[in-house]
Design a protein around this motif. Structure first.
Motif, PDB file in Angstrom:
ATOM      1  N   LEU A  76      43.769  17.126  27.424  1.00  0.00           N
ATOM      2  CA  LEU A  76      43.997  17.353  25.993  1.00  0.00           C
ATOM      3  C   LEU A  76      42.650  17.253  25.285  1.00  0.00           C
ATOM      4  O   LEU A  76      42.048  16.189  25.225  1.00  0.00           O
ATOM      5  CB  LEU A  76      44.969  16.318  25.427  1.00  0.00           C
ATOM      6  N   ASP A  77      42.189  18.381  24.754  1.00  0.00           N
ATOM      7  CA  ASP A  77      40.897  18.406  24.066  1.00  0.00           C
ATOM      8  C   ASP A  77      41.069  19.080  22.709  1.00  0.00           C
ATOM      9  O   ASP A  77      41.235  20.299  22.618  1.00  0.00           O
ATOM     10  CB  ASP A  77      39.868  19.160  24.905  1.00  0.00           C
ATOM     11  N   LEU A  78      41.027  18.259  21.652  1.00  0.00           N
ATOM     12  CA  LEU A  78      41.109  18.742  20.275  1.00  0.00           C
ATOM     13  C   LEU A  78      39.831  18.399  19.519  1.00  0.00           C
ATOM     14  O   LEU A  78      39.821  18.365  18.290  1.00  0.00           O
ATOM     15  CB  LEU A  78      42.314  18.119  19.566  1.00  0.00           C
ATOM     16  N   SER A  79      38.763  18.165  20.210  1.00  0.00           N
ATOM     17  CA  SER A  79      37.534  17.671  19.602  1.00  0.00           C
ATOM     18  C   SER A  79      36.852  18.706  18.724  1.00  0.00           C
ATOM     19  O   SER A  79      37.085  19.910  18.844  1.00  0.00           O
ATOM     20  CB  SER A  79      36.559  17.214  20.706  1.00  0.00           C
ATOM     21  N   ASN A  80      35.992  18.192  17.829  1.00  0.00           N
ATOM     22  CA  ASN A  80      35.147  19.018  16.970  1.00  0.00           C
ATOM     23  C   ASN A  80      35.960  20.006  16.141  1.00  0.00           C
ATOM     24  O   ASN A  80      35.739  21.213  16.165  1.00  0.00           O
ATOM     25  CB  ASN A  80      34.103  19.759  17.815  1.00  0.00           C
ATOM     26  N   ASN A  81      36.916  19.489  15.414  1.00  0.00           N
ATOM     27  CA  ASN A  81      37.687  20.253  14.449  1.00  0.00           C
ATOM     28  C   ASN A  81      37.669  19.489  13.129  1.00  0.00           C
ATOM     29  O   ASN A  81      36.802  18.637  12.922  1.00  0.00           O
ATOM     30  CB  ASN A  81      39.119  20.471  14.951  1.00  0.00           C
ATOM     31  N   GLY A  82      38.609  19.782  12.274  1.00  0.00           N
ATOM     32  CA  GLY A  82      38.710  19.073  11.010  1.00  0.00           C
ATOM     33  C   GLY A  82      39.993  18.289  10.903  1.00  0.00           C
ATOM     34  O   GLY A  82      40.541  18.125   9.803  1.00  0.00           O
TER      35      GLY A  82
END
Length: 816
Positions: free
Chosen positions: A452-458
């Motif tokens: 699960l990779d949701l990194s570097n968003n807002g």
């Protein structure tokens, strides 16, 4: 009349017996049953002996102990894997593929007593250590499969002349393939793949098997010379695999004559030139030429109506994908990653009814992702493009989707909770987009997800997911968002977790010490949050290799108990052989990168080696001394304790960190001397001890001769740098011309003469007497008294300091 009835009765009885006899199978001959039992007893049953079992289509299958119930009390023709001739009872087929057999296979095996064998399959068993030289005087043999059987010898010459199928995949064959193999007149299928020590030299004249050969698999075989013209006579060839075979230059001309080819694999070679000529292969179903140097455009697609697989990944294809393509209704897998393709993704791709796998990553596609018509999607990776807009709803209603990778685009909008409908999803990679809103709570309930990779968003709000006990998360990356609140305690249910990155958020919590109970956790990154308080833990963290708690508000003493529990750091894996990576599952699709600070630089590791062991506790409020226990962590490569309030001395135990490459203790209150024992740190590339209270002589030799002056600046009591590195001093300027006017320059000069000191003292005395006269004459005796004491103290201290440093400078300068 009675005689006729008697004759009729006798004839009827005879015919019934004849019919019964013809319908009853012959029993297996005793000698063949004995030979099979002797063969069985040569091996043990081990389920791990057949770990890698695949059927003819490449699908993994379950192994089975085929010989387990063989016994002499039953007819051998009824045994699993044994097939007999219905008329004679002779054993004609033996299929022991994936039978969990383990042991040594002898060249005098009783198996070779089965002279009537026509089909023999011993693939996918563990016969390691066997030097098999098969006695293929089995003259009736038609099919021989020994895939994954360790032959470890040259190929025998005495094959049965009736062979139609020869499978020797992964058999560790050596030497040169006998040319006779290509002249077996009935040969239809030849598989010699993955035998890198086997040399193949093709006949230059027409092969005897040219008319019959339909399948030729030579992946990873060592070729000599070029593909000869004799290849053009393989008119019956339907499947050809010459991947990873060091082919170079244009695609050989003889291959262009194989117009009946249906499956062509030429991956991982050095082929070059345009791809336009593939239009002549009108019968192609599978076409794969990934990782070559091919160029041009995909214009030939419109003429290949049977195509099911198209793979041109890692080439030099340019321009947009043609939009006027029709008839590719059978296309199921498209791999065009790592090219120079641009424009929008054409509609016909989204309208393919049977599309299963789509890989277009690392191009410059733009525009929106359209809705997919296919309901059979398994893999969709569109990462590293310029795609925009929301995630299509059709992607969130797929029954078989296993990997969804849309990272490094301009995808916007919210993450819909409908994403939790993907019951087979293993990889969800949405990093580096413009996603906003909260994380759906149901994500923690997805029992199939590994990555699960949701990194570097807002993304904002708290970390909502409640991770259930059934989860299989191996990698969780939520870093570089705007997440607040606490680290969710339900993460303790992620028992398979190896990689957790929550850095660069706004988390406000005490140290989540319970994470130490996760048995497989190797990377923990909590840097740049608002975490606070002391770190007191008895939890294990036994497998941790990288822990980054930097740029938070942690306080109190450095956690000795924490260091004691870092068992994985107490091993130096420098000479462990083949490099291994942390949490490196599904690495073909996903790279688990990590941002770290090491050797004075911020850098991103594209993959994390198990030997990359890092402790970063910098930019906090830790107090007290550096514990000696750190010296037990002999696998450490980076230690950063800078920008804290640490005191005491640099422990001599650090000398045991033989692979340490970066040590940063700067901006603390560490005192004492730099131990000479640290000269043993021969792997040290970067040292930063600046802005402390260190005194004494800087060690000389080994790595210490390579460090720049900024490694020590801000330590008033240090002396002993070589002249060429002495606080930026140009060694071309004679020492006697160096000014001593300013206080800092005085303190930084190790060779100040006593004459200069006395001159300074005399000047000070004259100025002091002048001040006395003025103060008395202006009637301020009390103020003067206080100033006189301060001035006397300062002059006295300065003299003692210069004397001490002068002696230290002499010692450091002339000591060997």
């Amino acid at each position: 009349m009675g005689c006729v009835k008697v004759v009729f009765f006798i004839l009827y009885t005879f015919l019934c017996q004849l019919a019964f006899a013809s319908s009853s199978p012959h029993l297996c001959p005793k000698d063949q049953a004995l030979a099979l039992l002797q063969f069985k007893h040569m091996f043990t049953i081990n389920p791990n002996a057949s770990d890698y079992c695949y059927d003819i289509t490449g699908q993994k299958i379950q192994s089975y102990p085929t010989t387990l119930f063989w016994n002499k009390s039953t007819d051998c023709c009824s045994w699993d894997g044994v097939h007999c001739d219905e008329t004679t009872g002779q054993v004609i087929e033996l299929n022991l593929s994936c039978s969990q057999l383990q042991g040594k296979f002898h060249s005098n095996s009783s198996l070779f007593q089965l002279f009537n064998l026509k089909r023999l399959d011993l693939s996918y068993n563990n016969f390691s250590g066997s030097l098999i030289s098969p006695k293929l005087n089995l003259t009736q043999l038609r099919e021989l499969r020994l895939n994954f059987v360790n032959i470890s010898s040259t190929l025998p010459l005495n094959f049965s002349s009736y062979l139609t199928t020869l499978g020797l995949l992964y058999t560790n064959l050596r030497g040169e393939l006998p040319e006779r193999v290509f002249h077996l007149s009935d040969l239809e299928s030849l598989d010699l793949s993955n035998n890198p020590q086997l040399t193949v030299r093709f006949p230059t004249t027409k092969w005897n098997s040219s008319a019959s050969l339909m399948q030729l698999y030579l992946y990873g075989v060592n070729f000599t010379g070029r593909i000869p013209e004799s290849f053009s006579h393989l008119t019956s060839l339907h499947e050809l695999d010459m991947s990873h075979s060091n082919l170079s230059g244009p695609i050989p001309k003889p291959l262009w004559n194989l117009t009946n080819i249906e499956s062509l694999f030429l991956d991982d070679n050095h082929l070059e030139g345009p791809i336009s000529q593939f239009s002549r292969f009108g019968k192609l179903r599978y076409l794969s030429l990934r990782n070559n140097n091919l160029d041009g455009r995909l214009e030939f697609l419109s003429s290949n109506n049977r195509l099911e697989l198209l793979d041109f990944s890692s080439n030099y294809l340019t321009g947009p994908i043609p939009t006027n393509v029709s008839g590719l209704q059978n296309l199921q897998r498209i791999y065009l990653s790592s090219n120079y393709l641009n424009g929008t993704i054409p509609s016909w791709i989204f309208f393919l009814p049977s599309l299963r796998e789509l890989d277009l990553n690392n191009n410059t596609f733009s525009g929106k992702i359209q809705e997919f018509k296919s309901k059979t999607l398994s893999i969709v990776t569109l990462k590293q493009n310029k795609l925009e807009g929301p995630i299509p709803k059709s992607l969130l209603n797929q029954q078989f989707l296993r990997a969804l990778l849309l990272s490094q685009n301009n995808i916007s909008g919210h993450i819909s909770s409908a994403i939790c409908n993907l019951k087979t999803l293993v990889i969800l990679d949405l990093k580096s987009n413009n996603l906003e809103g909260t994380i759906p709570q149901c994500l923690g309930e997805m029992s199939t997800v590994w990555i699960l990779d949701l990194s570097n968003n807002g993304l904002s709000g708290t970390i909502n997911p409640i991770f259930t006990i059934e989860n299989r998360f191996n990698i969780i990356k939520l870093n570089d968002n705007k997440l607040q609140g606490k680290v969710p305690s339900s993460l303790i249910n992620c028992e398979k977790l190896e990689f957790l990155d929550l850095s660069n958020n706004e988390l406000n919590d005490a140290f989540p010490k319970w994470l130490g109970d996760l048995p497989h956790l190797q990377i923990l990154n909590l840097r740049s949050n608002k975490l606070y308080g002391p770190i007191r833990t008895e939890n294990l963290f036994a497998q941790i290799r990288i822990i980054d708690l930097s740029s938070n508000g942690f306080s109190g003493d450095l956690p000795v108990n924490l260091f004691q529990n870092f068992q994985a750091m107490k091993t130096n894996g420098e000479n462990s052989g083949t490099p291994k990576y942390v949490a490196d599952i599904y690495s073909y699709y996903y790279k688990n990168s990590l941002k770290v600070t090491t050797k004075g630089l911020d850098q991103e590791l594209p993959r994390v080696l198990t030997t990359q062991i890092i402790i970063d506790l910098s930019r906090n409020r830790f107090e007290g001394c550096i514990p000696n226990i750190i010296g037990d962590l002999v696998g450490l490569r980076t230690l950063n304790l800078s920008h804290n309030v640490l005191e005491g001395h640099i422990p001599e135990s650090l000398q045991h960190l033989s692979v340490l490459e970066s040590l940063d203790l700067s901006s603390n209150k560490i005192g004492g001397e730099i131990s000479q024992q640290l000269l043993s740190l021969t792997s040290l590339e970067v040292l930063n001890l600046s802005h402390n209270h260190l005194v004494g002589c800087i060690p000389k030799g080994n790595q210490f001769n390579t460090f720049e002056n900024n490694s020590y600046q801000g330590n008033d009591g240090l002396r002993g740098l070589p002249p060429s590195r002495d606080f930026g001093r140009d060694d071309r300027v004679p020492q006697k011309t160096i000014p001593v006017e300013l206080d800092h320059e005085e303190e930084d000069s190790p060779m100040i003469s006593w004459q200069a000191v006395l001159m300074g003292y005399s000047c000070g005395l004259v100025i002091g007497l002048s001040v006395i006269y003025i103060m008395w004459s202006t009637q301020y005796p009390t103020w003067f008294s206080r100033m006189d004491l301060k001035l006397e103290h300062r002059i006295s201290t300065r003299m003692k300091r210069h004397k001490k440093r002068y002696k230290c400078a002499l010692t450091c300068r002339y000591s060997t």
